[in-house]
Every structure is written in C-alpha cells, then in structure tokens.
Design a protein around this motif. Structure first.
Motif, PDB file in Angstrom:
ATOM      1  N   LEU A  19      -0.966   9.856 -12.502  1.00 19.23           N
ATOM      2  CA  LEU A  19      -0.347   9.138 -11.396  1.00 19.23           C
ATOM      3  C   LEU A  19       0.990   8.584 -11.849  1.00 19.23           C
ATOM      4  CD1 LEU A  19      -3.374   7.094 -10.011  1.00 19.23           C
ATOM      5  CD2 LEU A  19      -2.307   9.101  -8.980  1.00 19.23           C
ATOM      6  N   ARG A  20       2.002   8.815 -11.034  1.00 20.20           N
ATOM      7  CA  ARG A  20       3.343   8.335 -11.359  1.00 20.20           C
ATOM      8  C   ARG A  20       4.014   7.851 -10.081  1.00 20.20           C
ATOM      9  NH1 ARG A  20       8.091  12.239 -13.442  1.00 20.20           N
ATOM     10  NH2 ARG A  20       9.632  11.098 -12.273  1.00 20.20           N
ATOM     11  N   GLY A  21       4.699   6.733 -10.162  1.00 20.40           N
ATOM     12  CA  GLY A  21       5.441   6.227  -9.013  1.00 20.40           C
ATOM     13  C   GLY A  21       4.567   5.723  -7.889  1.00 20.40           C
ATOM     14  N   GLN A  22       3.522   4.985  -8.228  1.00 21.84           N
ATOM     15  CA  GLN A  22       2.621   4.445  -7.214  1.00 21.84           C
ATOM     16  C   GLN A  22       3.058   3.019  -6.860  1.00 21.84           C
ATOM     17  OE1 GLN A  22      -1.616   3.963  -8.241  1.00 21.84           O
ATOM     18  NE2 GLN A  22      -1.967   5.399  -6.568  1.00 21.84           N
ATOM     19  N   VAL A  23       3.385   2.779  -5.587  1.00 19.59           N
ATOM     20  CA  VAL A  23       3.851   1.460  -5.162  1.00 19.59           C
ATOM     21  C   VAL A  23       2.676   0.583  -4.741  1.00 19.59           C
ATOM     22  CG1 VAL A  23       6.172   2.229  -4.513  1.00 19.59           C
ATOM     23  CG2 VAL A  23       4.349   2.264  -2.811  1.00 19.59           C
ATOM     24  N   HIS A  24       2.817  -0.709  -5.023  1.00 22.42           N
ATOM     25  CA  HIS A  24       1.756  -1.672  -4.713  1.00 22.42           C
ATOM     26  C   HIS A  24       2.401  -3.030  -4.484  1.00 22.42           C
ATOM     27  CE1 HIS A  24      -1.165  -4.786  -5.968  1.00 22.42           C
ATOM     28  NE2 HIS A  24      -2.015  -4.026  -5.311  1.00 22.42           N
ATOM     29  N   TRP A  25       1.908  -3.747  -3.495  1.00 17.09           N
ATOM     30  CA  TRP A  25       2.411  -5.088  -3.211  1.00 17.09           C
ATOM     31  C   TRP A  25       1.272  -6.087  -3.191  1.00 17.09           C
ATOM     32  CZ3 TRP A  25       4.161  -0.784  -0.682  1.00 17.09           C
ATOM     33  CH2 TRP A  25       5.538  -0.532  -0.770  1.00 17.09           C
ATOM     34  N   VAL A  49       0.884  -3.798   8.331  1.00 17.99           N
ATOM     35  CA  VAL A  49       1.833  -4.261   7.324  1.00 17.99           C
ATOM     36  C   VAL A  49       2.839  -3.133   7.150  1.00 17.99           C
ATOM     37  CG1 VAL A  49       2.161  -4.966   4.923  1.00 17.99           C
ATOM     38  CG2 VAL A  49       0.137  -5.725   6.178  1.00 17.99           C
ATOM     39  N   THR A  50       4.126  -3.481   7.214  1.00 18.96           N
ATOM     40  CA  THR A  50       5.163  -2.466   7.095  1.00 18.96           C
ATOM     41  C   THR A  50       6.131  -2.792   5.961  1.00 18.96           C
ATOM     42  OG1 THR A  50       6.596  -3.572   8.708  1.00 18.96           O
ATOM     43  CG2 THR A  50       5.089  -1.873   9.556  1.00 18.96           C
ATOM     44  N   ALA A  51       6.723  -1.740   5.423  1.00 16.54           N
ATOM     45  CA  ALA A  51       7.803  -1.847   4.438  1.00 16.54           C
ATOM     46  C   ALA A  51       9.040  -1.263   5.086  1.00 16.54           C
ATOM     47  CB  ALA A  51       7.459  -1.067   3.179  1.00 16.54           C
ATOM     48  N   SER A  52      10.123  -2.041   5.105  1.00 17.02           N
ATOM     49  CA  SER A  52      11.389  -1.570   5.655  1.00 17.02           C
ATOM     50  C   SER A  52      12.399  -1.509   4.524  1.00 17.02           C
ATOM     51  CB  SER A  52      11.892  -2.511   6.749  1.00 17.02           C
ATOM     52  OG  SER A  52      10.963  -2.544   7.807  1.00 17.02           O
ATOM     53  N   THR A  94      11.895  -5.103   2.687  1.00 19.78           N
ATOM     54  CA  THR A  94      11.162  -6.193   3.324  1.00 19.78           C
ATOM     55  C   THR A  94       9.771  -5.726   3.710  1.00 19.78           C
ATOM     56  OG1 THR A  94      13.206  -7.150   4.184  1.00 19.78           O
ATOM     57  CG2 THR A  94      11.160  -7.847   5.228  1.00 19.78           C
ATOM     58  N   ILE A  95       8.782  -6.493   3.283  1.00 18.13           N
ATOM     59  CA  ILE A  95       7.391  -6.276   3.669  1.00 18.13           C
ATOM     60  C   ILE A  95       7.091  -7.297   4.754  1.00 18.13           C
ATOM     61  CG2 ILE A  95       4.981  -6.328   2.897  1.00 18.13           C
ATOM     62  CD1 ILE A  95       6.638  -4.096   1.620  1.00 18.13           C
ATOM     63  N   SER A  96       6.505  -6.858   5.861  1.00 14.66           N
ATOM     64  CA  SER A  96       6.178  -7.813   6.918  1.00 14.66           C
ATOM     65  C   SER A  96       4.837  -7.480   7.553  1.00 14.66           C
ATOM     66  CB  SER A  96       7.278  -7.856   7.978  1.00 14.66           C
ATOM     67  OG  SER A  96       7.466  -6.585   8.546  1.00 14.66           O
ATOM     68  N   GLY A  97       4.244  -8.502   8.127  1.00 15.22           N
ATOM     69  CA  GLY A  97       2.961  -8.347   8.794  1.00 15.22           C
ATOM     70  C   GLY A  97       2.555  -9.661   9.436  1.00 15.22           C
ATOM     71  N   LYS A  98       1.347  -9.689   9.958  1.00 17.65           N
ATOM     72  CA  LYS A  98       0.824 -10.892  10.586  1.00 17.65           C
ATOM     73  C   LYS A  98      -0.225 -11.503   9.667  1.00 17.65           C
ATOM     74  CE  LYS A  98      -0.141 -11.208  15.051  1.00 17.65           C
ATOM     75  NZ  LYS A  98      -0.884 -11.089  16.335  1.00 17.65           N
ATOM     76  N   ASP A 101       8.277 -10.730   3.127  1.00 15.88           N
ATOM     77  CA  ASP A 101       8.596 -10.825   1.697  1.00 15.88           C
ATOM     78  C   ASP A 101       9.767  -9.884   1.465  1.00 15.88           C
ATOM     79  OD1 ASP A 101       6.296 -12.409   1.449  1.00 15.88           O
ATOM     80  OD2 ASP A 101       5.046 -10.716   0.855  1.00 15.88           O
ATOM     81  N   THR A 102      10.910 -10.429   1.041  1.00 13.87           N
ATOM     82  CA  THR A 102      12.113  -9.620   0.862  1.00 13.87           C
ATOM     83  C   THR A 102      12.440  -9.495  -0.616  1.00 13.87           C
ATOM     84  OG1 THR A 102      12.950 -10.300   3.017  1.00 13.87           O
ATOM     85  CG2 THR A 102      14.556  -9.400   1.454  1.00 13.87           C
TER      86      THR A 102
END
Length: 170
Positions: A78-84, A96-99, A136-140, A149-150
């Motif tokens: 596994l390479r380049g796996q994003v996680h928040w 939840v979205t990432a812009s 930017t990560i956003s959600g409710k 979260d920017t």
C-alpha cells in the motif's frame, strides 16, 4: 531542516512534533524531515512511513486533535493512502468531503475518521495535494453544526516524497 527550497516554519514544526508525541512513543519513529506544516516519519516496527500535518488553528469547537496522514505500508503493498482524524465526531449518516484543487471528493467516514473510497481516489487526492494551496475537510458534526478542517499544503509534496523514499527497503 528545510529542503528543496521550502521554508521551515517553527510553528508548523512544533505542531507536527507535538502531535506525534501524543500519538505513540517517540522511540518507534524516525523523523525523515519537516517542511513547513508537514512532517515525514518512518516507523520500522510496523513497518510504515507517512507524511503528516495538522489543520490550521481554529476557534471552532473540536472533539479531538485532528490530523491528516498519507501512509505507505511496504509489506501490504500500500502506498499513498490518505487518512484524516477529524476535529469533530460526525453525525450518523453525514457526508464528509475533501475539497482540494477545485475538486470535491466524498469520503468514507466513521465516528471521527475519514478516508478515500478506493485507491483511485487516494491517487486523485494526492495529485491535487501536489499543486493546491489548501485542502478542506467538511461535514456535519453530531451536534448538527458544520465543521471544517483546513490544511495548508506548503511542504506536503516534499513530506510525501520523503515518506515514500523512506520506506524503500523496509
């Protein structure tokens, strides 16, 4: 230790290092470098390497310490796996979205964590990270309020590259 012409910010370095001290014993990781708000680390015990950053400071309520990682696990291929790790626990069923870089991605999410839907999305997010200024990560949140979260992306490409190279041979 600035590299590739990137300016090292004291606040960014301190934030990345403070975050890591809270996550696990420091002896398990090797620092590969810090670029602006981003750091890169190798954890030979797992083994894995990752780039990590905290979002810009906010006066809005937070349920925990948010951060973003881009990880490589060589034994799992596994390479380049994003996680928040999100600043707020999300409402049941909330999106939840990432812009980043003019594109919005709908993420998989549970409680206070989010991740890409698949490897293709991981790659698309990372490609945008390399040329954009912020993400930017956003959600409710569970209290019904929207959270954001920017992340500043200066230094992200260098940290991601250092994490990838740091895992060669693990």
């Amino acid at each position: 230790m600035a590299r590739s012409g990137r300016r090292l910010t004291l606040a960014g370095s301190a934030a990345v290092l403070a975050l890591l001290l809270c996550m696990r014993p420091a002896a398990a990781r090797d620092a590969l470098g810090v670029w602006e708000d981003w750091g890169a680390f190798r954890d030979s015990a797992v083994p894995r390497c990752y780039a990590i950053a905290m979002p810009a400071p906010s006066s809005r309520p937070r349920d925990g310490v948010p951060y973003m990682t881009i990880g490589t696990w060589p034994r799992r291929n596994l390479r380049g796996q994003v996680h928040w790790r999100l600043s707020r626990r999300i409402a049941p069923g909330a999106k939840v979205t990432a812009s980043v870089g003019g594109e919005t991605f709908e993420l998989m999410a549970s409680d206070a964590v989010a991740w890409a839907q698949d490897r293709r999305m991981d790659a698309a997010v990372i490609a945008r990270l390399r040329s954009a200024g912020t993400l930017t990560i956003s959600g409710k949140a569970r209290d019904g309020r929207t959270f954001r979260d920017t992340y500043r992306l200066g230094g992200a490409a260098s940290a991601m590259d250092a994490a990838t190279v740091g895992c060669v041979g693990l």
